[in-house]
Design a protein around this motif. Structure first.
Motif, short mmCIF file in Angstrom:
data_model
loop_
_atom_site.label_atom_id
_atom_site.label_comp_id
_atom_site.label_asym_id
_atom_site.label_seq_id
_atom_site.Cartn_x
_atom_site.Cartn_y
_atom_site.Cartn_z
N GLU A 49 43.44 -34.51 -30.94
CA GLU A 49 42.32 -35.39 -31.28
C GLU A 49 41.04 -34.90 -30.61
O GLU A 49 39.96 -34.90 -31.20
N ASP A 50 41.18 -34.46 -29.36
CA ASP A 50 40.03 -33.93 -28.62
C ASP A 50 39.47 -32.70 -29.35
O ASP A 50 38.26 -32.53 -29.46
N LEU A 51 40.37 -31.86 -29.85
CA LEU A 51 39.91 -30.64 -30.51
C LEU A 51 39.28 -30.92 -31.87
O LEU A 51 38.32 -30.28 -32.26
N GLY A 61 50.12 -39.04 -35.50
CA GLY A 61 49.19 -39.44 -36.56
C GLY A 61 49.81 -39.33 -37.94
O GLY A 61 49.58 -40.15 -38.82
N GLN A 62 50.64 -38.29 -38.12
CA GLN A 62 51.31 -38.13 -39.42
C GLN A 62 52.27 -39.28 -39.67
O GLN A 62 52.39 -39.78 -40.79
N LEU A 63 52.95 -39.68 -38.61
CA LEU A 63 53.87 -40.82 -38.74
C LEU A 63 53.07 -42.09 -39.04
O LEU A 63 53.45 -42.88 -39.91
N ASP A 74 45.13 -46.84 -46.01
CA ASP A 74 44.74 -45.44 -45.90
C ASP A 74 43.63 -45.33 -44.86
O ASP A 74 42.68 -46.11 -44.89
N ARG A 75 43.77 -44.37 -43.95
CA ARG A 75 42.83 -44.29 -42.82
C ARG A 75 41.38 -44.10 -43.25
O ARG A 75 40.48 -44.36 -42.47
N ARG A 76 41.13 -43.56 -44.44
CA ARG A 76 39.73 -43.31 -44.79
C ARG A 76 39.11 -44.39 -45.68
O ARG A 76 37.90 -44.42 -45.84
N THR A 77 39.94 -45.23 -46.27
CA THR A 77 39.34 -46.16 -47.24
C THR A 77 39.38 -47.64 -46.85
O THR A 77 38.39 -48.32 -46.97
N HIS A 156 53.61 -47.60 -30.15
CA HIS A 156 52.74 -46.43 -30.29
C HIS A 156 53.49 -45.32 -31.05
O HIS A 156 54.67 -45.06 -30.75
N PRO A 157 52.83 -44.65 -32.01
CA PRO A 157 53.51 -43.57 -32.75
C PRO A 157 54.15 -42.52 -31.83
O PRO A 157 55.24 -42.02 -32.14
#
Ligand code: URA
Length: 192
Positions: A49-51, A61-63, A74-77, A156-157
Protein backbone atom coordinates in the motif's frame (compact mmCIF):
# COMPACT_ATOMS: atom_id res chain seq x y z
CA UNK A 1 -11.69 21.07 8.70
CA UNK A 2 -11.65 21.19 4.89
CA UNK A 3 -15.00 21.52 3.13
CA UNK A 4 -13.73 20.24 -0.17
CA UNK A 5 -12.58 16.66 -0.79
CA UNK A 6 -9.74 17.54 -3.18
CA UNK A 7 -8.40 20.20 -0.83
CA UNK A 8 -8.53 17.73 2.05
CA UNK A 9 -6.67 15.14 0.00
CA UNK A 10 -3.99 17.55 -1.15
CA UNK A 11 -3.29 18.67 2.42
CA UNK A 12 -3.27 15.10 3.71
CA UNK A 13 -0.78 14.06 1.02
CA UNK A 14 1.64 16.65 2.41
CA UNK A 15 1.10 15.73 6.07
CA UNK A 16 4.06 15.78 8.47
CA UNK A 17 2.14 15.47 11.74
CA UNK A 18 4.01 12.40 12.95
CA UNK A 19 7.28 10.62 12.32
CA UNK A 20 5.69 8.02 10.00
CA UNK A 21 6.08 10.65 7.27
CA UNK A 22 9.87 10.16 7.32
CA UNK A 23 9.96 6.67 5.84
CA UNK A 24 6.84 6.67 3.69
CA UNK A 25 6.81 6.30 -0.09
CA UNK A 26 3.20 7.47 -0.33
CA UNK A 27 0.46 8.76 1.91
CA UNK A 28 -2.43 6.33 1.52
CA UNK A 29 -5.38 8.72 1.59
CA UNK A 30 -8.03 6.21 0.55
CA UNK A 31 -9.84 4.81 -2.45
CA UNK A 32 -13.40 4.78 -3.70
CA UNK A 33 -16.34 7.01 -4.29
CA UNK A 34 -16.34 10.10 -2.04
CA UNK A 35 -20.14 10.10 -2.36
CA UNK A 36 -20.49 6.52 -1.10
CA UNK A 37 -22.65 5.87 1.95
CA UNK A 38 -20.69 2.80 3.06
CA UNK A 39 -17.21 3.45 4.43
CA UNK A 40 -14.59 0.81 5.28
CA UNK A 41 -11.81 1.66 7.72
CA UNK A 42 -8.61 -0.37 8.01
CA UNK A 43 -5.65 0.00 10.28
CA UNK A 44 -2.84 1.40 8.20
CA UNK A 45 -0.90 0.78 5.00
CA UNK A 46 1.43 -2.17 4.63
CA UNK A 47 4.39 -2.40 2.28
CA UNK A 48 2.40 -2.77 -0.95
CA UNK A 49 0.00 0.00 0.00
CA UNK A 50 2.88 2.33 0.84
CA UNK A 51 4.44 1.64 -2.56
CA UNK A 52 1.22 2.01 -4.55
CA UNK A 53 -0.54 4.71 -2.51
CA UNK A 54 -3.78 2.71 -2.30
CA UNK A 55 -5.30 0.79 0.62
CA UNK A 56 -5.57 -3.01 0.59
CA UNK A 57 -3.69 -3.84 -2.61
CA UNK A 58 -1.78 -6.91 -1.37
CA UNK A 59 -3.04 -10.47 -0.91
CA UNK A 60 -5.39 -9.28 1.85
CA UNK A 61 -6.80 -6.70 -0.54
CA UNK A 62 -7.55 -9.36 -3.14
CA UNK A 63 -9.49 -11.32 -0.55
CA UNK A 64 -11.33 -8.16 0.47
CA UNK A 65 -12.26 -7.43 -3.16
CA UNK A 66 -13.60 -10.99 -3.48
CA UNK A 67 -15.87 -10.60 -0.47
CA UNK A 68 -16.96 -7.16 -1.65
CA UNK A 69 -17.84 -8.54 -5.09
CA UNK A 70 -19.83 -11.38 -3.52
CA UNK A 71 -22.19 -8.81 -1.98
CA UNK A 72 -22.25 -6.50 -5.01
CA UNK A 73 -19.81 -3.93 -3.71
CA UNK A 74 -16.84 -2.54 -5.53
CA UNK A 75 -13.99 -0.47 -4.11
CA UNK A 76 -14.16 2.14 -6.87
CA UNK A 77 -17.86 2.69 -7.30
CA UNK A 78 -20.10 2.19 -4.26
CA UNK A 79 -17.89 2.31 -1.16
CA UNK A 80 -14.98 4.30 0.22
CA UNK A 81 -11.97 2.67 1.93
CA UNK A 82 -9.68 4.59 4.31
CA UNK A 83 -7.33 3.74 7.15
CA UNK A 84 -6.83 4.94 10.72
CA UNK A 85 -3.25 5.93 9.88
CA UNK A 86 -2.37 7.06 6.39
CA UNK A 87 1.34 6.28 6.42
CA UNK A 88 2.96 2.90 6.86
CA UNK A 89 4.06 1.85 10.32
CA UNK A 90 7.03 -0.45 9.65
CA UNK A 91 5.61 -3.92 10.40
CA UNK A 92 3.91 -3.05 13.66
CA UNK A 93 0.58 -1.74 14.92
CA UNK A 94 0.26 2.04 14.70
CA UNK A 95 1.15 3.67 18.05
CA UNK A 96 -1.56 5.54 19.96
CA UNK A 97 0.24 8.82 19.28
CA UNK A 98 0.37 8.08 15.54
CA UNK A 99 -3.33 7.24 15.54
CA UNK A 100 -4.10 10.45 17.44
CA UNK A 101 -1.99 12.53 15.07
CA UNK A 102 -3.78 11.05 12.05
CA UNK A 103 -7.38 10.97 13.29
CA UNK A 104 -8.30 14.48 12.13
CA UNK A 105 -7.84 13.36 8.52
CA UNK A 106 -10.23 10.47 9.03
CA UNK A 107 -12.69 12.69 10.94
CA UNK A 108 -12.65 15.14 8.06
CA UNK A 109 -13.12 12.34 5.51
CA UNK A 110 -16.06 11.01 7.53
CA UNK A 111 -17.60 14.47 7.95
CA UNK A 112 -17.57 15.01 4.17
CA UNK A 113 -18.68 11.49 3.24
CA UNK A 114 -21.45 11.33 5.85
CA UNK A 115 -21.60 7.51 5.66
CA UNK A 116 -24.67 5.60 6.82
CA UNK A 117 -22.59 2.51 7.53
CA UNK A 118 -19.00 2.17 8.72
CA UNK A 119 -17.27 -1.21 8.52
CA UNK A 120 -14.08 -1.54 10.56
CA UNK A 121 -11.57 -3.97 9.15
CA UNK A 122 -9.95 -5.61 12.15
CA UNK A 123 -9.43 -5.01 15.83
CA UNK A 124 -7.39 -1.80 15.75
CA UNK A 125 -9.99 0.10 13.71
CA UNK A 126 -12.89 -1.37 15.72
CA UNK A 127 -11.29 -0.33 19.02
CA UNK A 128 -10.67 3.16 17.74
CA UNK A 129 -14.00 3.72 15.96
CA UNK A 130 -16.61 1.60 17.77
CA UNK A 131 -15.39 1.21 21.37
CA UNK A 132 -12.02 0.85 23.11
CA UNK A 133 -12.86 -2.59 24.54
CA UNK A 134 -14.16 -4.05 21.27
CA UNK A 135 -13.60 -7.82 21.15
CA UNK A 136 -13.17 -8.68 17.51
CA UNK A 137 -13.59 -12.47 17.88
CA UNK A 138 -16.83 -12.10 19.82
CA UNK A 139 -18.37 -8.93 18.41
CA UNK A 140 -17.55 -8.96 14.68
CA UNK A 141 -20.66 -8.82 12.52
CA UNK A 142 -22.75 -7.03 15.17
CA UNK A 143 -24.09 -3.55 14.41
CA UNK A 144 -23.67 -0.68 16.86
CA UNK A 145 -25.58 2.54 16.23
CA UNK A 146 -23.66 5.71 17.02
CA UNK A 147 -25.58 8.87 16.19
CA UNK A 148 -27.00 8.23 12.74
CA UNK A 149 -24.31 5.77 11.71
CA UNK A 150 -24.49 1.99 11.86
CA UNK A 151 -21.07 0.64 12.73
CA UNK A 152 -19.77 -2.89 12.49
CA UNK A 153 -16.45 -4.69 12.28
CA UNK A 154 -15.21 -7.74 10.49
CA UNK A 155 -12.03 -9.75 10.78
CA UNK A 156 -9.00 -8.18 9.14
CA UNK A 157 -8.19 -9.73 5.72
CA UNK A 158 -4.58 -10.31 6.84
CA UNK A 159 -5.88 -12.27 9.85
CA UNK A 160 -7.97 -14.40 7.48
CA UNK A 161 -4.91 -15.19 5.40
CA UNK A 162 -3.10 -16.32 8.55
CA UNK A 163 -6.12 -18.24 9.82
CA UNK A 164 -8.31 -19.41 6.90
CA UNK A 165 -10.64 -21.27 9.28
CA UNK A 166 -12.13 -17.84 10.09
CA UNK A 167 -13.09 -17.10 6.48
CA UNK A 168 -16.71 -18.38 6.69
CA UNK A 169 -17.33 -16.17 9.74
CA UNK A 170 -15.95 -13.15 7.89
CA UNK A 171 -18.01 -13.96 4.82
CA UNK A 172 -21.08 -14.07 7.02
CA UNK A 173 -20.26 -10.51 8.18
CA UNK A 174 -20.38 -9.37 4.55
CA UNK A 175 -23.79 -11.03 4.11
CA UNK A 176 -25.03 -9.16 7.19
CA UNK A 177 -23.62 -5.97 5.74
CA UNK A 178 -25.53 -6.56 2.51
CA UNK A 179 -28.73 -7.05 4.52
CA UNK A 180 -28.11 -3.81 6.42
CA UNK A 181 -27.49 -1.87 3.19
CA UNK A 182 -30.71 -3.26 1.70
CA UNK A 183 -32.64 -2.51 4.87
CA UNK A 184 -31.41 1.10 4.96
CA UNK A 185 -32.05 1.59 1.26
CA UNK A 186 -35.64 0.43 1.77
CA UNK A 187 -36.01 2.89 4.67
CA UNK A 188 -34.57 5.73 2.67
CA UNK A 189 -36.80 5.09 -0.33
CA UNK A 190 -39.85 4.94 1.95
CA UNK A 191 -39.19 8.52 3.03
CA UNK A 192 -39.43 9.87 -0.54
N1 URA B 1 -4.06 -3.35 6.17
C1 URA B 1 -4.79 -2.28 6.52
O1 URA B 1 -5.35 -2.22 7.61
N2 URA B 1 -4.92 -1.30 5.63
C2 URA B 1 -4.38 -1.33 4.43
O2 URA B 1 -4.55 -0.39 3.67
C3 URA B 1 -3.63 -2.47 4.08
C4 URA B 1 -3.48 -3.46 4.97
Amino acid sequence: MFENWEELKENCLNCRKCSLCEARSNVVFGVGNPRAKVMFIGEGPGRNEDLQGEPFVGAGGQLLDKYLAAVDLDRRTNIYIANIVKCRPQNRDPLQEEQEACMDWLRNQTALLRPKIIVCLGRIAAMRIIKPDFKITREHGQFFKKGNIYMTATLHPAALLRNPAQKPAAFDDFLKLRDKIDELQADISKTY
